[in-house]
Design an enzyme around this catalytic site. Structure first.
Site, PDB file in Angstrom:
ATOM      1  N   CYS A  70       0.832  -1.206   0.000  1.00 30.94           N
ATOM      2  CA  CYS A  70       0.000   0.000   0.000  1.00 30.94           C
ATOM      3  C   CYS A  70       0.871   1.261   0.000  1.00 30.94           C
ATOM      4  CB  CYS A  70      -0.868  -0.032   1.258  1.00 30.94           C
ATOM      5  SG  CYS A  70      -1.959   1.371   1.417  1.00 30.94           S
ATOM      6  N   CYS A 185      -0.224   3.596  -6.587  1.00 30.90           N
ATOM      7  CA  CYS A 185      -1.299   3.024  -5.769  1.00 30.90           C
ATOM      8  C   CYS A 185      -1.445   1.554  -6.139  1.00 30.90           C
ATOM      9  CB  CYS A 185      -2.601   3.774  -6.052  1.00 30.90           C
ATOM     10  SG  CYS A 185      -4.037   3.038  -5.259  1.00 30.90           S
TER      11      CYS A 185
HETATM   12  N1  DGL Z   1      -3.781   0.616  -1.040  1.00 29.91           N
HETATM   13  C1  DGL Z   1      -3.959   2.043  -1.213  1.00 29.91           C
HETATM   14  C2  DGL Z   1      -2.701   2.645  -1.829  1.00 29.91           C
HETATM   15  O1  DGL Z   1      -1.927   1.970  -2.489  1.00 29.91           O
HETATM   16  C3  DGL Z   1      -5.184   2.349  -2.045  1.00 29.91           C
HETATM   17  C4  DGL Z   1      -6.490   2.000  -1.366  1.00 29.91           C
HETATM   18  C5  DGL Z   1      -6.777   2.832  -0.137  1.00 29.91           C
HETATM   19  O2  DGL Z   1      -7.023   4.042  -0.230  1.00 29.91           O
HETATM   20  O3  DGL Z   1      -6.757   2.245   0.948  1.00 29.91           O
HETATM   21  O4  DGL Z   1      -2.476   3.814  -1.636  1.00 29.91           O
END
Ligand code: DGL
Length: 285
Positions: A70, A185
């Site tokens: 993430c 992301c």
């Molecule tokens: N996993 C998050 C990221 O890579 C995207 C999803 C979220 O906002 O939790 O920033």
């Protein structure tokens, strides 16, 4: 022991799938905090609390190394997890890695001088990409755009709106003559083809599902004390903190095949996850 892959939700399945392709037999545990997704619109305090709880659970499940897939967590909680939580926990011999620095290193190694990045609100507002880039090479320019609607559209089958939303988000960043666009992301590798259609062939795409496995191979080669602990029995477990039919459908779309997802429960009194009665659920469309 296991390699852990942690994400706020299901987007990290894209990196997991390509990790499996490149590091075929490593034993993996995936944990998606679907109970609290999206992290990208939350405060740093909440992101830290959620991710510490998840990481603590994953270490209790025998992970020797955890990749934080993430970007939002990599932007906010990673340093505190590495520098404060880990040394003071009973897991001080384990390791936690993020995705922002390896992504920037790849862009720099490929010689790009003008980078674009799209990511969640938190990641962009944290300015982590520019902050880390300045430490490595202050002469490289970076142009950033927050793209908060993309995760909800991907997770909720909103494909019909993606083209127009993407065009809207990408148009300002394309005015800056960028040489490469970083998909900052977990979920965005899912959009590679659509993004490619909009940006054309002259701008390179850096997609973390392609580069993080390569960076991990380097890391494991250079850190035998960690890699020797991780089993090679070709096992994988997919764990989530909340499960709905929508998540099952999304997991199949994102992973591109049926997977068996288990729901771990949250004990509010102890502030921990635990493996109580587990639902073994096969994702179906
Ligand atoms: N996993 C998050 C990221 O890579 C995207 C999803 C979220 O906002 O939790 O920033």
């Amino acid at each position: 022991m296991k390699l852990g892959v942690f994400d706020s939700g299901l987007g990290g399945l894209l990196i997991t799938r390509s990790l499996r392709e490149k590091l075929c037999d490593l034993d993996i545990i995936y944990f998606g905090d679907t109970l609290h997704i999206p992290y990208g619109n939350r405060s740093s305090k909440a992101i830290y609390e959620y991710s510490k709880r998840a990481i603590d659970f994953m270490f209790s499940q025998d992970c020797a190394l955890i990749i934080i897939a993430c970007n939002t967590v990599s932007a906010s909680a990673l340093r505190v997890l590495q520098q404060q939580y880990l040394p003071n926990s009973k897991y001080s011999d384990r390791r936690i890695l993020g995705v922002v620095v390896p992504t920037l290193e790849t862009a720099i190694d490929r010689g790009y001088k003008r980078l674009g990045v799209i990511a969640t609100n938190y990641t962009i507002q944290s300015n982590i990409y520019e902050y880390e880039l300045k430490k490595i090479d202050p002469d490289i320019k970076i142009f950033q755009e927050h793209t908060p609607l993309l995760v909800p559209l991907i997770e909720n089958d909103g494909d019909q709106w993606l083209d127009s939303v993407l065009k809207h988000y990408l148009s300002p960043i394309l005015d800056n003559n960028i040489e490469c666009l970083i998909l900052g992301c977990t979920h965005y590798p899912f959009l590679k083809d659509k993004i490619r259609e909009i940006i054309g062939d002259d701008i390179s795409l850096i997609s973390q599902d392609e580069i993080i496995p390569l960076k991990l191979i380097d890391y494991l080669n250079n850190h035998k004390e960690i890699s020797q602990k991780i089993g090679n029995n070709d096992t994988i477990e997919f764990l989530v903190s909340d499960i709905t039919q929508g998540y099952l459908n999304a997991s199949k779309r994102i992973y591109n095949s049926e997977i068996n997802i288990k729901h771990v429960q949250f004990d509010a009194n102890k502030n921990t996850y635990f493996r109580g009665v587990e639902y073994d659920t096969i994702s179906k469309n």
